[in-house]
Each structure stands twice: as C-alpha cells, then as structure tokens.
Design a protein around this motif. Structure first.
Motif: not given
Length: 395
Positions: A317-321, A347-358, A362-363
């Motif tokens: 249930d992670a928000l992904i882009l 919109q400024t965001i905070k990011t987490g894990y990156n799999d190379g495509e997505h 996190t915020a």
C-alpha cells in the motif's frame, strides 16, 4: 532675351521653397514609421500577454495510486556448480579401459575407468602367502611358549629361555598384523584401480586416453565431473545493503532469487537463498551470497554470467510514481500537481525506495492526485495545461 530671364527667375523661386518641402516630407515619414512601430508593438504585446496566460500546454499525466512495490536488489552473479570434481586416479598404473563418453550423465559410483589391476593382485597374493607362513610360525611359537611355561614351573628350564620364547611370540604376532595390513593395502589399491564417479553429474572432455600411464595427482585428471542439478549462483552484495537482507532473513528462512540473462531481458530460473558468507571482502566492500536453483532443464550452465534479482521484501500500500514525474530543485524533489482549473502547482515531496522505474512517495502527496509526467520542461507555477486524449498514464 526675355524668355531666358523669366526662366531664371522661376528657377530661383523654386529653389527658395525646395528645402522646406524636404523637411516636411521627412517629418511626415518619421511620423508614419513611429505609428506603424507603435501599432506592431501593441499587437506583439497583446499576443505575448495572451500566450503567457491563456495558451494551454499539452502534457501527459498519471494518477497517484497505492500499490504493492517489491524491493528487489539486482547484482551480477556467476553460475557455480555445487559439486565440480576433477576425476583423479589414486594409484599409478596403465589406463586399461575408459567406460564413459564425453558429455555423458553419470550417477554416483558408476564405473568410469579401469587401471591395470594385475600388479596389485600379484602383491596381494604375495602378502597372503607371507601371512600364511607367519601365522604358522606364530602358532608353533605359541605351542613352544606354553610348553616352556610348564617346564619353568617345574624348574626344568632356565627362566631366560622361557622369556625369550614369549618375545618371539610377540614378534610373530606383530609380523602377522603387518601382513594383514599389507593385504588390506592391496585390496584398497584394487578398489582404486576401478575409478568411479564421486557424485552425480555431467562428465566433460576426456583428458587421457586408454593405454597411457597415469599417476596419482596427475594434472588435469581424467576428466571433470560437474553436478548440473541442482545448480547454484554466487553473487555479491554491497555492504551498505547487507542490513536489509539480514533483517529479511530474520523474518524468513529463505529469500527468492531470480536469475536473468546478462541483458536483463529474459528470466532464466527462480531459486532460493539463505547463505551469506561469513565475512565482507575488504578489497571490494561486498559480501557473497549463494542461491540454489533446481535447474531441471539446465537453464543455468556452469561459469555463466547472470543478473541475480534478490527479492528482499514487498512494500505494501505504498504511494508510487513513475520516475519521470519527479524533478529535482534547490529544495529537493518536487512534482507538478494538476489542479481542478487545469493549472499546475509545484509540490515538494519526500521519496523512498526507487526500483529504477518507480519511486515510493513518503510525504507530500495523497492518493488520486493528478501528476504531470511529460511536457514538464516549459512548465512553471500556475501554467495552464491540457491533457490530450490517450496521453494519460494508467500507472
């Protein structure tokens, strides 16, 4: 004479007014130029202002959604057989027969080759003869020793003679044991004359032909026997990623590993890993792992290079882009959010894990927000956008 004089006066009158006429003409021309320039400036300013605030820029967009994203570490690995044995002889002699063919699949204990056993058989027969003779001498010495002990009790023999006989019995007992050991050695040599497969596997190219004299520990041996099923892949993991793998192994006994070809275009096999080397290689800053694959159809071949995809965990249930939606600015990562009035907001965001495509967000974003993914270069805060048909991403 009068006509020429009148002509001269007319010319003088014309020349008197000609400079003023030129001045008026120049002033009029300048006024016309200024008017035309002003007209064009007004049109250009109006067009520029209209394009800045009114023209809608075409973009592609995606919707922020919740999804399960697997955390996969991709590392270069090598296919390494669990057993890779150089078939050696353990006794020197002439290679009498070879029973295998190159590339053959063999089972453990299958007979692969035969070394001439006759020298060992002859020595065995010789030692058996020695054993029989020494056994007879021992039996005779024991009888004599028994008789000497009886005579010693009757004081009919010197104590030294009786003691010498006891030593003789012990000596012959040692000789019999030596003969027995020599026979066992030749029996073992006869076993070594029959070279058998130490493991199940596929035998490689033969190094020695029948009729050659081979020696113990000969370089290259007879052939190489490689276990094909199961097969292992050894790959290295950077030390800064070791923590998440160890944490995952605390929760699960085994982690899933996929072997892909060197281009990362084709999955070859799926296996498991639970083995991490006992120390980090200080020269590379990596630690080795071994994954085991069934390899029933020989998808993996010894010494083949592969890409090992290690599944560490799944973020639920992670928000992904998609990565192309995320931009980097002075204040960190940001995206363009499309508002209800078709304008965009930074919109400024905070990011987490990156799999190379997505990338995991996190915020900074919530589910179902619409984010620009293409056509970003010309955008700024408040830009008006339009999403052409069939350009909205479904990710």
């Amino acid at each position: 004479m009068t006509l020429p004089q009148n002509t001269t006066n007319s010319d003088k009158s014309h020349s008197r007014f000609h400079p003023w006429l030129k001045i008026f003409l120049y002033i009029g021309l300048i006024a016309v130029i200024i008017g035309v320039a002003y007209r064009f400036y007004g049109v250009f300013s109006s067009t520029s202002e209209h394009s800045h605030y009114v023209v809608e820029q075409p973009v592609a967009a995606t919707i922020v959604k919740k999804s399960h994203l697997p955390v996969i570490l991709t590392e270069l690995g090598t296919v390494v057989p669990i057993s890779n044995v150089t078939v050696q002889t353990r006794i020197s002699g002439y290679l009498q027969q070879v029973f295998f063919t190159e590339g053959q699949l063999v089972k453990k204990n299958d007979l692969l080759a035969l070394i001439d056993p006759r020298p060992s058989e002859a020595l065995k027969a010789q030692y058996e003869g020695n054993l029989k003779a020494d056994t007879a001498l021992l039996q005779q010495a024991k009888l004599d020793n028994k008789r000497y002990q009886t005579l010693l009790k009757q004081n009919s023999i010197a104590p030294m003679t009786a003691q010498d006989q006891q030593y003789k019995v012990a000596q012959l007992e040692g000789q019999v044991k030596t003969d027995q050991a020599l026979i066992k050695q030749q029996e073992l040599n006869l076993i070594y004359c029959h070279i058998r497969a130490p493991v199940d596997g596929r035998i490689g190219i033969r190094q020695v032909d029948a009729g050659n004299y081979i020696t113990e520990g000969q370089s290259g041996g007879l052939a190489t026997l490689t276990q094909m099923t199961p097969m292992s892949v050894i790959f290295t993991l950077p030390e800064n990623q070791l923590g998440i793998v160890l944490e995952a192994l605390k929760n699960k006994k085994e982690l899933t590993v996929e072997a892909w070809n060197t281009d990362n275009t084709t999955k070859l096999a799926t296996g498991k890993t639970s083995v991490i080397d006992s120390q980090i290689d200080t020269s590379t800053g990596t630690v080795r792992l071994r994954a085991i694959f069934e390899n029933k159809n020989w998808e993996l071949f010894p010494n083949q290079f592969v890409n090992a995809h290690l599944l560490v965990k799944v973020i639920k249930d992670a928000l992904i882009l998609p990565n192309n939606a995320i931009q980097t600015g002075p204040n960190g990562s940001f995206v363009y959010v499309i508002q209800k009035d078709s304008t965009v907001k930074i919109q400024t965001i905070k990011t987490g894990y990156n799999d190379g495509e997505h990338t995991v967000i996190t915020a900074g974003l919530v589910e179902n927000e619409k984010i620009v993914t293409d056509g970003i270069d010309t955008l700024h805060e408040g830009s008006k956008v339009i999403i052409p048909e069939n350009t909205q991403s479904s990710e």
